[in-house]
Design a protein around this motif. Sequence first.
Motif, mmCIF file in Angstrom:
data_model
loop_
_atom_site.group_PDB
_atom_site.id
_atom_site.type_symbol
_atom_site.label_atom_id
_atom_site.label_comp_id
_atom_site.label_asym_id
_atom_site.label_seq_id
_atom_site.Cartn_x
_atom_site.Cartn_y
_atom_site.Cartn_z
ATOM 1 N N UNK A 229 0.819 -1.213 0.000
ATOM 2 C CA UNK A 229 0.000 0.000 0.000
ATOM 3 C C UNK A 229 0.854 1.264 0.000
ATOM 4 N N UNK A 230 2.028 1.189 0.624
ATOM 5 C CA UNK A 230 2.921 2.334 0.641
ATOM 6 C C UNK A 230 3.345 2.713 -0.772
ATOM 7 N N UNK A 231 3.693 1.708 -1.581
ATOM 8 C CA UNK A 231 4.137 1.979 -2.945
ATOM 9 C C UNK A 231 3.013 2.567 -3.780
ATOM 10 N N UNK A 232 1.839 1.914 -3.769
ATOM 11 C CA UNK A 232 0.723 2.400 -4.564
ATOM 12 C C UNK A 232 0.265 3.775 -4.108
ATOM 13 N N UNK A 233 0.228 3.965 -2.797
ATOM 14 C CA UNK A 233 -0.199 5.256 -2.274
ATOM 15 C C UNK A 233 0.727 6.386 -2.694
ATOM 16 N N UNK A 234 2.046 6.132 -2.619
ATOM 17 C CA UNK A 234 3.008 7.167 -2.993
ATOM 18 C C UNK A 234 2.894 7.522 -4.465
ATOM 19 N N UNK A 235 2.689 6.528 -5.313
ATOM 20 C CA UNK A 235 2.597 6.793 -6.745
ATOM 21 C C UNK A 235 1.279 7.487 -7.107
ATOM 22 N N UNK A 236 0.200 7.070 -6.480
ATOM 23 C CA UNK A 236 -1.088 7.695 -6.779
ATOM 24 C C UNK A 236 -1.134 9.152 -6.317
ATOM 25 N N UNK A 237 -0.419 9.453 -5.229
ATOM 26 C CA UNK A 237 -0.418 10.816 -4.704
ATOM 27 C C UNK A 237 0.584 11.724 -5.422
ATOM 28 N N UNK A 238 1.474 11.131 -6.199
ATOM 29 C CA UNK A 238 2.556 11.922 -6.813
ATOM 30 C C UNK A 238 2.020 12.837 -7.913
ATOM 31 N N UNK A 239 2.483 14.080 -7.901
ATOM 32 C CA UNK A 239 2.195 15.025 -8.982
ATOM 33 C C UNK A 239 3.412 15.048 -9.896
ATOM 34 N N UNK A 240 3.228 14.546 -11.100
ATOM 35 C CA UNK A 240 4.344 14.384 -12.021
ATOM 36 C C UNK A 240 4.490 15.605 -12.917
ATOM 37 N N UNK A 241 5.723 15.902 -13.341
ATOM 38 C CA UNK A 241 5.925 16.990 -14.302
ATOM 39 C C UNK A 241 5.189 16.692 -15.613
ATOM 40 N N UNK A 242 4.767 17.740 -16.283
ATOM 41 C CA UNK A 242 4.135 17.552 -17.582
ATOM 42 C C UNK A 242 5.128 16.924 -18.546
ATOM 43 N N UNK A 243 4.677 15.901 -19.241
ATOM 44 C CA UNK A 243 5.554 15.215 -20.188
ATOM 45 C C UNK A 243 4.701 14.588 -21.283
ATOM 46 N N UNK A 244 5.199 14.620 -22.491
ATOM 47 C CA UNK A 244 4.496 14.015 -23.618
ATOM 48 C C UNK A 244 4.979 12.594 -23.877
ATOM 49 N N UNK A 245 6.244 12.319 -23.510
ATOM 50 C CA UNK A 245 6.836 11.023 -23.860
ATOM 51 C C UNK A 245 7.590 10.440 -22.652
ATOM 52 N N UNK A 246 6.867 10.099 -21.574
ATOM 53 C CA UNK A 246 7.534 9.520 -20.401
ATOM 54 C C UNK A 246 7.975 8.081 -20.653
ATOM 55 N N UNK A 247 8.953 7.671 -19.882
ATOM 56 C CA UNK A 247 9.411 6.279 -19.906
ATOM 57 C C UNK A 247 9.450 5.782 -18.468
ATOM 58 N N UNK A 248 8.935 4.572 -18.243
ATOM 59 C CA UNK A 248 8.819 4.007 -16.903
ATOM 60 C C UNK A 248 9.646 2.737 -16.795
ATOM 61 N N UNK A 249 10.366 2.599 -15.694
ATOM 62 C CA UNK A 249 11.129 1.380 -15.393
ATOM 63 C C UNK A 249 10.772 0.972 -13.973
ATOM 64 N N UNK A 250 10.284 -0.261 -13.807
ATOM 65 C CA UNK A 250 9.847 -0.776 -12.507
ATOM 66 C C UNK A 250 10.495 -2.136 -12.283
ATOM 67 N N UNK A 251 11.044 -2.367 -11.087
ATOM 68 C CA UNK A 251 11.652 -3.673 -10.801
ATOM 69 C C UNK A 251 11.557 -3.976 -9.312
ATOM 70 N N UNK A 252 11.446 -5.264 -9.008
ATOM 71 C CA UNK A 252 11.383 -5.701 -7.619
ATOM 72 C C UNK A 252 10.558 -6.967 -7.516
ATOM 73 N N UNK A 253 9.764 -7.084 -6.451
ATOM 74 C CA UNK A 253 8.908 -8.258 -6.252
ATOM 75 C C UNK A 253 7.883 -8.326 -7.373
ATOM 76 N N UNK A 254 7.742 -9.479 -8.007
ATOM 77 C CA UNK A 254 7.004 -9.569 -9.268
ATOM 78 C C UNK A 254 5.533 -9.198 -9.139
ATOM 79 N N UNK A 255 4.872 -9.570 -8.028
ATOM 80 C CA UNK A 255 3.478 -9.210 -7.861
ATOM 81 C C UNK A 255 3.288 -7.713 -7.762
ATOM 82 N N UNK A 256 4.159 -7.058 -7.006
ATOM 83 C CA UNK A 256 4.070 -5.605 -6.860
ATOM 84 C C UNK A 256 4.375 -4.907 -8.185
ATOM 85 N N UNK A 257 5.354 -5.403 -8.899
ATOM 86 C CA UNK A 257 5.723 -4.810 -10.183
ATOM 87 C C UNK A 257 4.540 -4.814 -11.151
ATOM 88 N N UNK A 258 3.793 -5.910 -11.182
ATOM 89 C CA UNK A 258 2.637 -5.992 -12.077
ATOM 90 C C UNK A 258 1.557 -4.987 -11.694
#
Length: 294
Positions: A229-258
Motif C-alpha cells: 500500500x505504501x508503494x501504490x499510495x506514494x505513486x497515486x499521490x505523486x504530482x508528475x511533471x508535464x511530459x508528452x513522452x515519459x518512460x517508466x522502469x519498474x523492478x522488484x517483487x514480481x506481484x508488486x511490479x505488475x
Amino acid sequence: MTTAVAAPFRFFSLQVARTRRLGPSLVRVSFAGEDLRHFFSDGYDQSLSLFLPHPGQSEPRVCHELGDGWWQAWRELPDDVRAVMRSYTLRSVRRDALGRTTGIDVDFVLHGVGPGACAPAGPASRWASRATPGDRVVLLGPAIADNRAIRFRAPQDTDLVLLWGDETALPAISSILESLPAGLPVRAWLEVHDAGTVQDLATPADAEITWLVRGERAADGADGAECSPMALGALRDARLPLARRPYVWIAGESGCVKHLRRHFVGERGIDRRRVTFVGYWRQGLTEEQLRERA
C-alpha cells in the motif's frame, strides 16, 4: 580452468577483492580477476548470474562450456555439490586507462542475516555476509557491451523518466541514475526495509528521489499477488511533471511490479510500450522455483 566464450555472454572466474557494508542489510562485494578483460557492459540495469560455492567448497561447481547443454549439466549435479546460482545487477565497473575492465561491484541484500531477522537467511545472503578477499565465484556475464540482459531502454525522445524499485532494484536504479543526461526530469521511488539502507544517490539528471521505509511491514498477500500500500499510495499521490513522452522502469517483487505497471498504464495512461517492468523475485519462492516455473 578454461572459460568458453559464446557471445554475447561468457563465464568469468573471479575472486573477492574486498567487501563493504552499506547499511544493516546491504553489503557491496568487489570482484577482480584476469577474466574481466573480456567483460564488457554499458551498465544501466545489467543482469548477471552469479554462481557461489557451498560451505566447505573452495570454488563453485559449474559446467564451464557455454553450449546448449550447460544448464542441464549444472542441474544434474548433486544438490550438495551444484553451485548456488542467483541473479544480481551490476552496480559498477572499473576500467584501466585502456578501457579494460579491472573490477566490478555487486550489492547484496542480506535477507535473514543478523539479530532480529524474521526469516532464515538464504545461501547467497549467508555467503555475502561472510565473504572475504580471495573467495572464488563464477559469473555468467556480458562479453559485449550492449546485450539483452540490459532492460533499461529509454527511447531517444524521452522527456521524463519514472523509476520504482525495492531493495533488490537499488543497485540498478543507482546505476541508471548515474547514466542519465544532465537536466532530464526524473522521479524515483525506492522502497526499503529500514532507514539504514537510505543512500545519497548521484545523478546529473533533474531527479527527485523518494525513499519509502516500510520497517517491519511486508507487502500484502503472502503469494506476492498484492502490492505494498505504501508503494501504490506514494505513486497515486505523486504530482508528475508535464511530459508528452515519459518512460517508466519498474523492478522488484514480481506481484508488486505488475500492480505498479497497471497503475502507470491504466491510471496514468502511459503507453505500455514505454513501460519496462522486471520481476527480480517473487514472494514465497526461491530463485530455483521461479526458474522451474519459467
